[in-house]
Structure formats: C-alpha cells, structure tokens
Design an enzyme around this catalytic site. Structure first.
Site, PDB file in Angstrom:
ATOM      1  N   ASP A   1       0.857  -1.171   0.000  1.00 37.15           N
ATOM      2  CA  ASP A   1       0.000   0.000   0.000  1.00 37.15           C
ATOM      3  C   ASP A   1       0.905   1.236   0.000  1.00 37.15           C
ATOM      4  O   ASP A   1       2.095   1.148   0.331  1.00 37.15           O
ATOM      5  CB  ASP A   1      -0.881  -0.041   1.251  1.00 37.15           C
ATOM      6  CG  ASP A   1      -1.719   1.200   1.415  1.00 37.15           C
ATOM      7  OD1 ASP A   1      -2.451   1.549   0.469  1.00 37.15           O
ATOM      8  OD2 ASP A   1      -1.618   1.835   2.474  1.00 37.15           O
TER       9      ASP A   1
ATOM     10  N   ASP B   1      -0.260   5.189   0.882  1.00 37.68           N
ATOM     11  CA  ASP B   1      -0.552   6.122   1.976  1.00 37.68           C
ATOM     12  C   ASP B   1      -0.632   5.400   3.318  1.00 37.68           C
ATOM     13  O   ASP B   1      -1.456   4.502   3.492  1.00 37.68           O
ATOM     14  CB  ASP B   1      -1.875   6.861   1.715  1.00 37.68           C
ATOM     15  CG  ASP B   1      -1.760   7.857   0.581  1.00 37.68           C
ATOM     16  OD1 ASP B   1      -1.123   8.895   0.785  1.00 37.68           O
ATOM     17  OD2 ASP B   1      -2.309   7.585  -0.508  1.00 37.68           O
TER      18      ASP B   1
ATOM     19  N   ASP C   1      -1.398  -0.643   5.966  1.00 34.61           N
ATOM     20  CA  ASP C   1      -1.656  -0.044   7.279  1.00 34.61           C
ATOM     21  C   ASP C   1      -3.112  -0.127   7.705  1.00 34.61           C
ATOM     22  O   ASP C   1      -3.447   0.289   8.817  1.00 34.61           O
ATOM     23  CB  ASP C   1      -1.220   1.428   7.281  1.00 34.61           C
ATOM     24  CG  ASP C   1      -2.143   2.297   6.435  1.00 34.61           C
ATOM     25  OD1 ASP C   1      -2.281   2.006   5.230  1.00 34.61           O
ATOM     26  OD2 ASP C   1      -2.729   3.259   6.960  1.00 34.61           O
TER      27      ASP C   1
END
EC number: 3.1.3.-
Length: 269
Positions: A13, A15, A215
């Site tokens: 991922d 961001d 995240d």
C-alpha cells in the site's frame, strides 16, 4: 512463522505504509532496495483516485524510491479496467464521475464515455473528491434515482495525512446513498475480488507466493485475508495496535514500522 523473504511478489500500500503526505516512512527505502536486490517483484497497490499511476510513480521517485508506472495499481486504474471490460462485452456505459481529474483521466484513457448529464448516465462512479459539494451530490442523486448503478472506486472512509485524516471516497458514497435512497452496487478497490483478480493477473504470481503489506485492517489486510494472500500490518498509518482488539483474524505479521520487516528476516535466517 514463514520467513518474510520467502515470497516472490510483495504488494505495498502507499498512503500510511510507504509515506504519509510528503514524508517517507522509516525503513521503507532500505526494505524496498533489499527486496529488489534479492530479485523480488514489487508492486504498489493504492486505493487512491486523486493521483494517476504516473503521478504515484513520480511521487515515489521524488522520495528516492525506484518505481515504474507498470508497478503501480490504483483504484482509479482498476476502475478504468472494469468499465473497459464492460465495453468489450458490448455494453455501452456512460459514466458520471464524482471525483477529481486523476480519476477522469484514467477513465477516459480506458475509452469509457463520460457524461455530466444525470439522465444520460448508466453508472455513477465515486472517488475521493476534495471539491465535493451540493451540486455534485444533487447530480449524482438524480442519476441514481433515474436508474444509474452506483459504483464506489474504493471503500476508504478516510485518508491519512500528516497529523490528520481527510474524508475519502466512502464519505461521498454514503451521502449519495442517503440522498438517492439507493445502494452502492459495486466496490472496485481493495479489498474487492475484482481488484485482487487484476493484481494477481498483473503480477503473474500464485497468491500463496505473495505478501500484502499495508496499514489498514479494513482494506489492505482484509484484501489479503479474503483472497488467500499472506499479510503484514504496519502501524504507521490508520490502524493502531489497540484497534486490533476488534478483529477476530490477525495478519501474519505486525510491525511497528517497515524497519521491522528485515529484522524479522534476520531473526529467522
């Protein structure tokens, strides 16, 4: 526990995992460089709709991260693929886009006809839109009430930035659902089966030989768990350690930062 370097392909991922805003997160550069030196395939999987793949690549390069456009997959680019395949099946969608220029650019590049006329739209595609307003809500509402399918480019309720969170796609989707009394028909981005299909197809790797690093439990980790891909959660973005109490299934790895990825490998080697 399987050695974290036993996989062939690594999905990251962006961001909250690779960076937040313009801040490169700890251990990222060293980890990615080491993976590439070991001959591993790296792909960057983002639910962003406010940047094109080229813009994501350029952003990574500005931070000193080696990346190529074909290594980047976004919710916007997968949305374009979704509608392109619809056209190949002799359907003729006309899409009203609620989103920013990057989403419209990816869609137009895929050959999809875009429209601003609610009564002409067969679909309403919603992405993050920092200029979302009453007029856009009204237009999308009218299209959905007239029979257009409501499609979410991703299910992210918010997006991490330095010191804050911004409303993301799902916030706009819920507003349109409420106004139109309609229901979203399809979700394109992580953790959807369609996104997984496109990513695995692009990687050319069997799912059991991939690791998803992200995240967010609700998108990144659920993406892996739902599709037979091993997972690693980094606590540098949206999910905090105390949030894990609400989940019954845990990732294969949990790291405070990306620096712990190579530390895990060294402990097992």
């Amino acid at each position: 526990m399987q050695d974290v370097l036993a996989y062939e392909t690594y999905f990251f991922d962006l961001d909250g995992t690779i960076f937040i805003g313009d801040l490169l997160l700890p251990g990222v550069k060293q980890t990615l460089q080491y993976l590439r030196e070991q001959g591993k395939q790296v792909l960057f999987l983002s639910n962003t709709t406010i940047r094109t793949r080229e813009e994501c690549r350029n952003r990574l390069r500005l931070m000193g991260i080696e990346a190529h456009t074909e290594e980047v997959v976004t919710a916007a680019s997968v949305s374009a693929a979704y509608f392109r395949e619809m056209q190949e099946m002799n359907h003729r969608p006309q899409v009203l886009v609620i989103g920013e220029q990057a989403l419209k650019y990816e869609m137009a590049g895929g050959g999809t006809v875009l429209t601003d006329e609610p009564m002409e739209a067969t679909h309403v595609l919603v992405g993050m839109d920092r200029d979302f307003d009453y007029e856009k809500l009204h237009r999308a509402m009218k299209a959905v009430r007239a029979g257009a399918y409501l499609i979410a480019a991703n299910p992210d309720p918010n997006c991490p930035v330095v010191g804050d969170l911004l409303p993301d796609t799902w916030s706009m989707v819920k507003a349109i659902e409420a106004a139109s009394c309609g229901t979203v028909q399809e979700i394109i981005g992580k953790p959807s089966a369609y996104y997984a299909e496109k990513v695995l197809e692009q990687s050319g790797t069997r799912r059991e030989n991939c690791l998803m690093v992200g995240d967010r439990m609700d998108t990144d980790i659920r993406f892996g768990l739902s599709h037979g891909i091993n997972t690693a959660l980094v606590l540098t973005g949206v999910t905090a350690r105390e949030d894990l109490e609400q989940y019954s299934t845990m990732p294969d790895h949990i790291w405070t930062s990306m620096s712990e990825m190579l530390q895990d490998h060294l402990r097992l080697s």
